[in-house]
Structures are given as structure tokens and as C-alpha cells.
Motif scaffolding. Sequence first.
Motif, mmCIF file in Angstrom:
data_model
loop_
_atom_site.group_PDB
_atom_site.id
_atom_site.type_symbol
_atom_site.label_atom_id
_atom_site.label_comp_id
_atom_site.label_asym_id
_atom_site.label_seq_id
_atom_site.Cartn_x
_atom_site.Cartn_y
_atom_site.Cartn_z
ATOM 1 N N LEU A 1 -19.306 -7.976 6.967
ATOM 2 C CA LEU A 1 -17.851 -8.202 6.887
ATOM 3 C C LEU A 1 -17.092 -7.230 7.785
ATOM 4 O O LEU A 1 -16.134 -7.614 8.466
ATOM 5 N N VAL A 2 -17.550 -5.988 7.837
ATOM 6 C CA VAL A 2 -16.905 -4.988 8.699
ATOM 7 C C VAL A 2 -17.049 -5.411 10.168
ATOM 8 O O VAL A 2 -16.068 -5.391 10.941
ATOM 9 N N LEU A 3 -18.247 -5.809 10.540
ATOM 10 C CA LEU A 3 -18.469 -6.228 11.946
ATOM 11 C C LEU A 3 -17.639 -7.466 12.280
ATOM 12 O O LEU A 3 -17.134 -7.610 13.394
ATOM 13 N N THR A 4 -17.514 -8.369 11.309
ATOM 14 C CA THR A 4 -16.694 -9.566 11.542
ATOM 15 C C THR A 4 -15.237 -9.172 11.774
ATOM 16 O O THR A 4 -14.553 -9.747 12.632
ATOM 17 N N THR A 5 -14.783 -8.192 11.016
ATOM 18 C CA THR A 5 -13.405 -7.709 11.212
ATOM 19 C C THR A 5 -13.242 -7.190 12.649
ATOM 20 O O THR A 5 -12.251 -7.489 13.317
ATOM 21 N N PHE A 6 -14.230 -6.408 13.117
ATOM 22 C CA PHE A 6 -14.168 -5.904 14.495
ATOM 23 C C PHE A 6 -14.124 -7.073 15.485
ATOM 24 O O PHE A 6 -13.393 -7.059 16.467
ATOM 25 N N THR A 7 -14.951 -8.096 15.201
ATOM 26 C CA THR A 7 -15.001 -9.262 16.094
ATOM 27 C C THR A 7 -13.625 -9.900 16.224
ATOM 28 O O THR A 7 -13.208 -10.312 17.304
ATOM 29 N N ILE A 8 -12.910 -9.958 15.104
ATOM 30 C CA ILE A 8 -11.571 -10.562 15.125
ATOM 31 C C ILE A 8 -10.589 -9.655 15.871
ATOM 32 O O ILE A 8 -9.722 -10.125 16.609
ATOM 33 N N LEU A 9 -10.758 -8.338 15.708
ATOM 34 C CA LEU A 9 -9.808 -7.393 16.304
ATOM 35 C C LEU A 9 -9.975 -7.238 17.820
ATOM 36 O O LEU A 9 -9.010 -6.977 18.529
ATOM 37 N N VAL A 10 -11.203 -7.401 18.304
ATOM 38 C CA VAL A 10 -11.483 -7.117 19.722
ATOM 39 C C VAL A 10 -10.563 -7.868 20.685
ATOM 40 O O VAL A 10 -9.980 -7.244 21.586
ATOM 41 N N PRO A 11 -10.331 -9.177 20.517
ATOM 42 C CA PRO A 11 -9.447 -9.870 21.471
ATOM 43 C C PRO A 11 -8.022 -9.306 21.469
ATOM 44 O O PRO A 11 -7.333 -9.339 22.482
ATOM 45 N N TRP A 12 -7.587 -8.747 20.322
ATOM 46 C CA TRP A 12 -6.226 -8.189 20.233
ATOM 47 C C TRP A 12 -6.090 -6.889 21.036
ATOM 48 O O TRP A 12 -4.988 -6.508 21.399
ATOM 49 N N LEU A 13 -7.224 -6.220 21.253
ATOM 50 C CA LEU A 13 -7.162 -4.919 21.930
ATOM 51 C C LEU A 13 -7.004 -5.050 23.447
ATOM 52 O O LEU A 13 -6.771 -4.060 24.125
ATOM 53 N N ASP A 14 -7.191 -6.253 23.964
ATOM 54 C CA ASP A 14 -7.006 -6.541 25.399
ATOM 55 C C ASP A 14 -7.853 -5.623 26.275
ATOM 56 O O ASP A 14 -7.340 -4.825 27.058
ATOM 57 N N LEU A 15 -9.155 -5.730 26.104
ATOM 58 C CA LEU A 15 -10.080 -4.874 26.867
ATOM 59 C C LEU A 15 -10.566 -5.565 28.147
ATOM 60 O O LEU A 15 -11.609 -5.209 28.693
ATOM 61 N N THR A 16 -9.863 -6.546 28.589
ATOM 62 C CA THR A 16 -10.150 -7.343 29.809
ATOM 63 C C THR A 16 -11.604 -7.799 29.842
ATOM 64 O O THR A 16 -12.057 -8.444 28.929
ATOM 65 N N ALA A 17 -12.318 -7.381 30.891
ATOM 66 C CA ALA A 17 -13.681 -7.911 31.087
ATOM 67 C C ALA A 17 -14.632 -7.477 29.979
ATOM 68 O O ALA A 17 -15.672 -8.110 29.758
ATOM 69 N N PHE A 18 -14.297 -6.384 29.284
ATOM 70 C CA PHE A 18 -15.219 -5.883 28.257
ATOM 71 C C PHE A 18 -15.118 -6.672 26.949
ATOM 72 O O PHE A 18 -15.956 -6.515 26.066
ATOM 73 N N THR A 19 -14.084 -7.487 26.812
ATOM 74 C CA THR A 19 -13.899 -8.225 25.558
ATOM 75 C C THR A 19 -15.124 -9.083 25.235
ATOM 76 O O THR A 19 -15.667 -9.014 24.126
#
Lengths: 534, 94
Positions: free
Chosen positions: B22-40
Motif C-alpha cells: 500500500l505504501v509503494l502504491t501511494t508512491f506510485t500515485i504521487l510520482v506523476p505529481w512530482l514532475d520528475l520529467t524523464a525519471f517519472t
Amino acid sequence: MTGNTNLHEEPSYLIDTGKRKGIMAWLTTTDHKRIGLLYLWSIMVFFIVGGILGETMRTELFKPGQQFYGPQTYNAIFTLHGLIMIFLIVIPGLSVVFGNFVMPIMIGANDVAFPRLNLFAWYLYILGAAVVVISQFTGNGPPDTGWTFYAPYSTQTHTNVIAAVSGAFILGFSSILTGINFIVTIHRLRTPGMGFFKMPLLPWAIYATAWIQVLATPVIGITLLMIIAERMFHIGFFDPALGGDPVLYQHLFWIYSHPAVYIMILPAMGVITEIIPTFCQKQIYGYKAIAISSLAIAGVGYFVWGHHMFTSGMSKEAIWTFSLLTFLVAVPSAIKVFNWVATMYKGSIDLKPPLLYAIAFIFLFSIGGLTGLIQGALATDIQVHDTSFVVAHFHYIIFGGVGFAFLGAIHYWYPKMFGRMYNIRVANVAWGFLFIGFNLLYFPQFIIGIEGMPRRYFDYLPQFTWAQQISTIGGYILGIGFIILIVNLFRKNGAKATSNPWGGKTFEWQLPSPPPMENFATPPAVPDNPYDYD
Amino acid sequence: MTTEVKHITEYPVYAKVLIGLLVLTTFTILVPWLDLTAFTALIALVLASTKAGIVMTYFMHLKVEYILLKILVIMVLAIYVSVIILTFSDYIFR
């Protein structure tokens, strides 16, 4: 292979002993031998259809210009010919027929690990085939993309691509289920005492093939779904107009479809490895090298897909890498060829039909393999890319390799499968027609390919007429060869086969011909060497 | 050809695995919001692979399987990683 095989007193697997009789007994069977034959009959029907389509193309190409059908029909026919031959015949082909019929017996098992799943895979195969056939008669006409469904054309054409792609998707599931079944069977059902390096070499080849089926097939499944998604929902995977990349399609398609070539050829190599020691009455040369080279081909074969894409606009670095890897995969293939020839050296050679097909395989596969190197080399590939040179190379590998191995396998295990012999002399004549017809059909395509004859073209320049006419005549001779072969195998007055008509050593030759429903009463004893002829 | 291995996993282990997923899934959801460009995409792939690895290890009992099966799974992963590297290296160099 010697040892006590502890035979049952049961009747042959061909006799209905259960509650159901006749066709219902076959359609509900879970016996690996019967399922092998279900696949054999299905493949034979599809092959006749695919072969007739091929003959009509050859007839159309006999002279420049339109003979009796137009370019759109020609495109649809070569697409259907490719779909049938690739997805319905050569990809499942040897693996499902002989992997089912003889592989469990060769490892001393009574059946595969999941018999019901095995039958389900056959039903999926038939369902997939039916959907492919339906795609020809529904929607806006038969697909005209070629069997590769290259994007972005496949996402734009108005022909019935979705149905054909769905059929191929279902066929992929059948292939995955068969692969899982064979992997588990070989891991879990080998008779006690049979380590991996005491196993005959056909099961080794089937094992390597099954891994490719399980690992590579999902990639094509997803890729085909992406085509459907792009066509139906306009999601831009491959079409540049939607923000997609057509080269990505080629990557994904060939990530599956190049290993698929090894799905086709590895069982063929396994068959040849069984035939040669039997008809030379000599131990196989380099057992471990052949076994490990099967795994090496399967392993390296994953990483050479880019050689289909040298002219696609891929980066230079990727092109060099794939070219290097392509040359590497030739090494384990060559190991097998050298070992077969070394096995024949000073053997007691008995030129029966299965060995004739095996020798033809080595000859034709070598031509196909060596011409493959011309396409693996970057500079020469630019010249021959998308020409009839590729058509010739491909058919030398797939028809000259897989096809002739399939025919060799049928002639080798026919007495075991049906309990009777065929006419050897007639079989030799059929082989002669097939061998001559095949070379007349495909060798001229190498020559005009180098001269610039494009493949998949409905029409051609007058200077290519001589070669097209030789090819068409070769095609007819090939067709005559198949008619002779089929009539010979279907005649019912063949002599009764003994349990071991060829003097083979593996377990199947210790069972009666045809074998009983349950193969072994108790697990058979395993010798140290599965090819102990000396 | 192999002997059966019987193993019972305790419920608290499954509970910890569930929380981890569940924690990793939360990170998965948050990653696109962080706008890490190519690293997303790269981070999303790493997170997805980690979750798949946890599921295979605990829920599919790979942890207690015999060594050959572990080798086969590692081999499969190695092939997929190599295929992805080969494909995307084309995009990097193009």
C-alpha cells in the motif's frame, strides 16, 4: 535406450475404451497422444488451405500484369497465407504435434502435467483459427497488412484488422498454455533416475522452445491489444499523427516474432537430432553441446530482434549492437549442424525417408542460415531489404527447415502413431518432388531479389519473368510432391508396424505400435546414455 | 523429481507485506505529481517491479521454493530487463 518399459496389457490409444465413442471420444480426450493427433489433423487442413493460397499467388505471378485477380486481392491473399502458415502451422507445428505425442513418452511419463489444460489449449487454437477465418469474411474485407500487422498502416487501414489481430491474440494464449504445460512436465514428470543430461534431445529442444513460448508470447499479445486500442480509442502508441512511434511497434512486434522463429526451428532441430542417430545407428556426437546449444539459441535469440529493423530509422548504435548479436546466434546453430554431420561420419547410414528429410533439412537450413548472415551484415542488408531475397531466405529457413523437419518427423514416428507402415519407395519419390520443387520455387527468388525485385508486389518488371516462371513451375512440382506424400500416408493397406521398425533407442520404440493409452505400467529404467548404439 | 516443501507463513508477515504494498502504491500515485520529467517512467517502473517482487516472494511463496525455481525466475527477470534496456537505448541514441 534399453531397459524394462513395463508394458500395459491395455489396447491401443486409438481404440475408444471410455464412456464416449467416436468423434466425442476424441473431442473430450485428455490423452497427450490423441491431442497430438488433433493438432496434426488441424494443421494439415490449414496447411492445405495455406498451400493452395500460395499456389494461386504463384500462378498470378507467372506473367507480369494482372492474370486473374487484382492487387487488393493479392494483398489479402498473401496476408492470409502468412497468417495461416505462421500462426496456425509453423509456430505451433512441431511443438504441439510431436511435443505432445512423443515427448512425454521419451521422458517416461504417462501424460503431460496438465492434461485438461492441454485439451483447452487445443480448443483455444481452434477458436483463434476460427476468428482468423471469420476476419476474412466480415467487416470491410480481409486484412491487407501482411502477417506482421505493421503500424501505422494496420491502425489506419479500413480492412478487418481487429478480428485478425484478435485471432492471433487467442492463438498466443494457446501457445503460452502449451509452453507452461511442457515446462512443468519436463521438470516434474521425468521418470525417476532421468536427470536432465540423461534426457533425449527432442525433450531438450521442446523445453527450450516452451520457455520462449511462455516469455515472448505475452509481448505480442500486448502489442496486438495496443493496435486494437489505437484503432478503437485513438490512443497514440504507434501513429505519429497521434503522438506515437511506428518504430516502437516494430520493436515490440519483433521482440516476440524473432524468438518465434526459434519456437519454430528449435523443435525441428530436436527432430533432426533424433532421426540422425537412428538411421546412422551411431551415438549422437556432442550430446551436451547440442543440449546446451538449444538453450543458447533460446537465450541469445531474445536479443537479435533488431536485425529486422536495420532500415527502420533505428539509432546507429542499436543497429551495430543487433548486428553483432545476430552473428553470435549463428554459433550455437552451427554447433548443431556440425554435430549432426559428425554423427553421420562413419555411421551405418540407412537412407530411409526420415533421413532423406533430415539431410534435406541440413542442406536447406544451411542455405537459409548463410543467406541470413547477408542480411545480418549492415551494408548488404540495405541492398536486399524488402526484396524477394528475404522471401527466399525466410522460406529456406521456415519451409526448408521447419517444413522438411515436420515431414521427416511424420515419416519417422508414423509407424508409432498409427501402427502401420507407409510405402518407402513412394515416400522417396515424394521427397524427390518436394526437394526439387522447393529449390526451383525459392532459389530464383534469391537472384532476382539481389537484382531488386521487391517482395509483396503484385506486378514486376519484364526482366524478372524468367525467375518468376521457374518459381511457379517449382511451386507446381512441390504441390505434386505433397499430393503423392499425402496419398501414400493415407493408404490403408500398409503393413503392420513392429514396435521398433527403425532400430531406435529412445523409450517410444520400446512401446507397441501404436502405444497403449497409459504408456507405462511402472516407471521405465533409465540408461546412462539415451543414444547407446555403440 | 523433487521433494515437496511444506511452509506456513505467519499472518503478521502477510500484514506487513500488505502495508508495504500500500505504501509503494501511494508512491506510485504521487510520482506523476512530482514532475520528475524523464525519471517519472523510470521510477514508476522501479516501484512496479518492487511490488511485483514482493508479491512473488511472499504471496507466491518464492522465498521458500527450491533453488532451481529461484534461478529460473531470476533468469526471466534478467531477460526482461535486458530487452527493456536494448529497446530504450535505441531511443536514447536516436
